[in-house]
Write an enzyme that holds these catalytic residues in place. Structure first.
Site, mmCIF file in Angstrom:
data_model
loop_
_atom_site.group_PDB
_atom_site.id
_atom_site.type_symbol
_atom_site.label_atom_id
_atom_site.label_comp_id
_atom_site.label_asym_id
_atom_site.label_seq_id
_atom_site.Cartn_x
_atom_site.Cartn_y
_atom_site.Cartn_z
ATOM 1 N N SER A 165 30.877 75.496 -5.398
ATOM 2 C CA SER A 165 32.036 75.014 -4.643
ATOM 3 C C SER A 165 32.585 76.152 -3.771
ATOM 4 C CB SER A 165 33.088 74.458 -5.616
ATOM 5 O OG SER A 165 34.056 73.717 -4.918
ATOM 6 N N ASP A 331 27.872 64.071 -6.041
ATOM 7 C CA ASP A 331 28.946 64.908 -5.504
ATOM 8 C C ASP A 331 29.331 64.370 -4.131
ATOM 9 O OD1 ASP A 331 30.597 66.883 -4.460
ATOM 10 O OD2 ASP A 331 29.258 68.543 -4.961
ATOM 11 N N HIS A 364 31.147 66.328 -8.316
ATOM 12 C CA HIS A 364 31.230 67.732 -7.899
ATOM 13 C C HIS A 364 31.353 68.682 -9.087
ATOM 14 C CE1 HIS A 364 32.069 71.056 -5.238
ATOM 15 N NE2 HIS A 364 33.227 71.296 -5.825
#
Lengths: 392, 392
Positions: A165, A331, A364
């Protein structure tokens, strides 16, 4: 100068922000951090943790970059929450990032609130917390500070840079800003720029924080208050984006919370509601609202091709790094196509790159979860790169 | 009784909530509305608009159900915003819902704030606005009130019931609650129940409203204030879910707003930020915060199979209605699979059903936008059903 008066709930995170339990590297007036905003940050400090041993030629160092609300306690107990590190299943003896083999460093990013300089730190110009007087920071600034920490530790080249991320953004930034300093890179669940939808969700969160009257234009520490409600709403909104629709349906569906029937009121009828409320309220106990503003802004500003006329491949033209990109099929914040765009650019730059899309419905947040295929891919890539690097 | 004192900005929507510009049907003590909460609402009123002429045998009536923040002004100028009705491109002479041919009714749902009884209405027990003393309402309650309005208008059977999103939920509810009263139904961009993710986003919005100190436990009208900031944040979060990631990227991307370079601050740098802020601030000028709580709750509670042991097909076992379901390929709030689940249940119930998935990148809000394929599907279905019904 007013001595900040703090509520009990606010004191633990704030103490950690100023006097972290981890190692701290101080950078004095002679070593300022030059920022993309065209200003400088000085003095500043970086709080970091390490695991394993640095080998004699300093060739076995892995830098782990943390995500938005992560911290340096990747594989150590978090002193604020008392919980195990956020990647303790990945970093350790015999684990994918093997502490028997590698020397691992993880530092709190600047702009955050776990000991590295951020908006809760004292502004030397006023003796008060910076609040919004801290310049807006970028992913580039974070990585520049990390490179200064590597200089301090005497590490010229990192064997690997890894992160998911916002950590994946830093990882890509490392390879572009310091192509000679990264032998291999593992950017996970990330992309080369923040999308319009992602900026939109971050803006919702920032507006929620700033709508809270206890935010006080950012000067809540002096006021002895904290914008708990606004920050909790921001976290709730963000948290929904970290999970997939399918996983929410599977985990919570329309299940009721501690009741037999609908309550016909505005209490938490559904498990998903009480789960989200818990996510919001536990977050505010460990995170600083202004830091949340700064870090979301840094992610929004991230666009690695921007300095290269929008041509992503050009950003990687000098790269010698071996890459492995990882995405997760469910995601929707950083969908697979965003990783694939990076892979295509790396191919165009004739870089060494492999790419794995992990099938999972967990969205995610999969990069923080126990995903055996993901672990296997990570371990395989690092083992092969270690061989190429001549590591034992 | 305290006379509510109101800010200038609050007065227009509130006046409309109490004394709407449209037609109003009043239901006195002899005609209470029985609610799913086990309580009754009495007296109550329904504000509605009509277009076209009812034919002699009252067989050409179409009921249009509005979405969460919609109203009865589907094809008339909205008296609060001064803008054309939200479906004025669909309802009119020669349009898909042809006013030369059909008599069209659209009523503000109960619980809302455009003239039908809702939380801003006066509670006869106290003389003050209901606020949270209004019982929590359901989609079933809304439709029961609409059926009472049809009784009042002398319409036994509707030729069609049409609606998108929350309107699609009402449309499905009509066919289940009053199977003999609906000749054909067009539920658009909806599903048979609200998903966990959708409940989650609604809960974020409600928490944003309730976190605003000016919400005052729901009693803001007496306080002469309104929770503008909280409601704006709620609207911003919801608005992101109405658009697709691809459409946001195409429309806004990372374009900057009125500037050449990043501002390194927390103003709206990106167009998407200023667009969202505008969505939030214009919404609060036309909508009541408590109504937003009630209507999101009604959607969350919607689960049409719940009264049938979770067997959706059983809900439709008595149906004689002809159905056409419409979904939009990029709608991630009510994805195609949710419409398809309804289609499968209708097939299992041996109902007459057709299904159209419209290819578009414009997300959930497509049902409000100019989509030629969607218009053609709607017109084709209604024309064919009109023939079967023997309408001229």
């Amino acid at each position: 100068m007013n001595a900040p008066s703090l509520t009990e709930a606010a004191s633990l995170p704030l103490r950690e922000a100023r006097q972290p339990s981890s190692k701290v590297a101080h950078f004095g007036p002679e070593e300022p951090l030059w920022l993309d905003a065209g200003r400088m940050l000085s003095p500043f400090q970086i709080a970091y943790e390490t695991w394993g041993e640095l080998n004699a030629d300093k060739s076995n160092a892995i830098y782990v970059c943390h995500a938005l609300t992560g911290d340096q306690y990747a594989a150590s107990t978090n002193p604020v929450t008392g919980r195990p590190g956020w990647w303790s299943s990945i970093i350790g003896p015999g684990k994918p990032v093997d502490t028997n083999r590698y020397f691992i460093i993880c530092a709190n990013v600047i702009g955050s609130c776990m000991g590295s300089t951020g908006p809760a730190s004292t502004d030397p110009a006023t003796g008060l917390p910076y609040a919004l007087n801290l310049p807006v920071l970028t992913i580039g600034d974070m990585v520049r500070a990390q490179a200064m920490l590597m200089d301090r530790l005497g590490i010229d080249q990192l064997f690997a840079v890894i992160g998911g991320s916002m950590g994946g953004m830093q990882c890509l930034q490392w390879t572009v800003a310091y192509p000679e300093r990264v032998f291999c890179a593992l950017p996970i669940a990330a992309g080369a720029r923040h999308s319009s939808q992602n900026i939109a969700f971050h803006e919702v969160g920032r507006q929620a924080v700033m709508a809270d009257p206890e935010w006080q234009g950012g000067r809540y520490i002096e006021g002895g208050v904290r914008p708990h409600k606004g920050l909790a709403v921001a976290r709730m909104a963000a948290h929904v984006t970290y999970l997939s629709k399918a996983a929410l349906q599977r985990k919570f569906g329309r299940n009721l919370q501690d009741r037999e029937a609908l309550g016909f009121g505005f209490e938490a009828d559904f498990q998903i509601e009480s789960y989200l409320r818990h996510q919001g309220s536990s977050f505010v106990d460990r995170f600083d609202a202004n830091a949340y503003l700064y870090l979301t802004r840094a992610m929004d500003y991230f666009d690695i091709a921007a300095d290269y006329g929008g041509r992503l491949a050009d950003a990687f033209s000098r790269t010698k790094t071996r890459f492995c990109l990882v995405s997760f099929s469910s995601d929707w914040l950083f969908p697979t196509e965003e990783s694939r765009a990076v892979v295509h650019a790396l191919n165009a730059a004739a870089a060494s790159v492999s790419f794995v899309e992990i099938e999972t419905d967990r969205g995610h947040d999969s990069f923080l979860l126990d995903e055996p295929e993901f672990y296997a891919a990570m371990m395989g890539f690092l083992t092969s790169a270690a061989k190429a690097r001549g590591l034992k």
